[in-house]
Motif scaffolding. Sequence first.
Motif, PDB file in Angstrom:
ATOM      1  N   LYS A  99      76.116  22.331  25.357  1.00  0.00           N
ATOM      2  CA  LYS A  99      74.957  21.446  25.247  1.00  0.00           C
ATOM      3  C   LYS A  99      75.369  20.035  24.846  1.00  0.00           C
ATOM      4  N   LEU A 100      76.267  19.944  23.866  1.00  0.00           N
ATOM      5  CA  LEU A 100      76.716  18.634  23.406  1.00  0.00           C
ATOM      6  C   LEU A 100      77.489  17.906  24.506  1.00  0.00           C
ATOM      7  N   ILE A 138      78.913  21.206  12.364  1.00  0.00           N
ATOM      8  CA  ILE A 138      79.319  19.882  12.860  1.00  0.00           C
ATOM      9  C   ILE A 138      78.698  19.609  14.227  1.00  0.00           C
ATOM     10  N   LEU A 139      78.868  20.539  15.159  1.00  0.00           N
ATOM     11  CA  LEU A 139      78.345  20.341  16.515  1.00  0.00           C
ATOM     12  C   LEU A 139      76.823  20.257  16.517  1.00  0.00           C
ATOM     13  N   GLY A 140      76.169  21.103  15.732  1.00  0.00           N
ATOM     14  CA  GLY A 140      74.713  21.080  15.642  1.00  0.00           C
ATOM     15  C   GLY A 140      74.198  19.760  15.090  1.00  0.00           C
ATOM     16  N   ASN A 141      74.857  19.236  14.054  1.00  0.00           N
ATOM     17  CA  ASN A 141      74.454  17.950  13.479  1.00  0.00           C
ATOM     18  C   ASN A 141      74.616  16.816  14.486  1.00  0.00           C
ATOM     19  N   LYS A 199      78.121  31.238  19.773  1.00  0.00           N
ATOM     20  CA  LYS A 199      77.261  30.152  19.299  1.00  0.00           C
ATOM     21  C   LYS A 199      77.965  28.800  19.448  1.00  0.00           C
ATOM     22  N   VAL A 200      79.224  28.721  19.050  1.00  0.00           N
ATOM     23  CA  VAL A 200      79.979  27.468  19.168  1.00  0.00           C
ATOM     24  C   VAL A 200      80.129  27.074  20.632  1.00  0.00           C
ATOM     25  N   ASN A 201      80.412  28.039  21.502  1.00  0.00           N
ATOM     26  CA  ASN A 201      80.544  27.730  22.931  1.00  0.00           C
ATOM     27  C   ASN A 201      79.248  27.163  23.500  1.00  0.00           C
TER      28      ASN A 201
END
Length: 176
Positions: free
Chosen positions: A23-24, A133-136, A16-18
């Motif tokens: 995407k980010l 953090i990444l999602g936000n 999920k983090v990868n």
Amino acid sequence: MEMQELKMECLKRVEKVNELKKKLSQKIILRDLNNLKASDSKMTSSNNKNEYFRDKLIITATSTGTLEIIDKRKPSFMWIFDVEYSMNIRLGDAFEYNGDVYTVSCIEESETTDGILKKIEEVVREFDNTSSILGNILNSDSLLDELTYIYNDEHEKLICNTIQEVIDRVSEREVN
């Protein structure tokens, strides 16, 4: 939680983090390329919204979250830059315990102790925090500005603070 179950939960979070990081990174690269295009009259874009051209450079924001530059001068050369964030986030599943380094994906049931299980639970929580953090950031309008573009291979390492610096450094490459 049992070791195998904990290991699987951790590996799901790694994935999920990868995905969020890819995407980010792509979103940041596209933002930077669009800003550069607005200020650089030599830069054009193609019908593919992820591809740009400048002189003999083909510049692409890849779906894997990297900046790919193909330099068509002779001899041709391909550069792949990763985006590195200057914040404390967890990207790998390695951890240290009692002076030894372990990776969750490679740890064996026979190596586990209560202490190691607690460390893996901590790694899982760190991945949850990183996902948040990444999602936000991904869902906000204000993307990260504190980042670097890194090209790293066995012969050379380039660290650039801006996409303009990346283009300048690639363009400075001597051709034969």
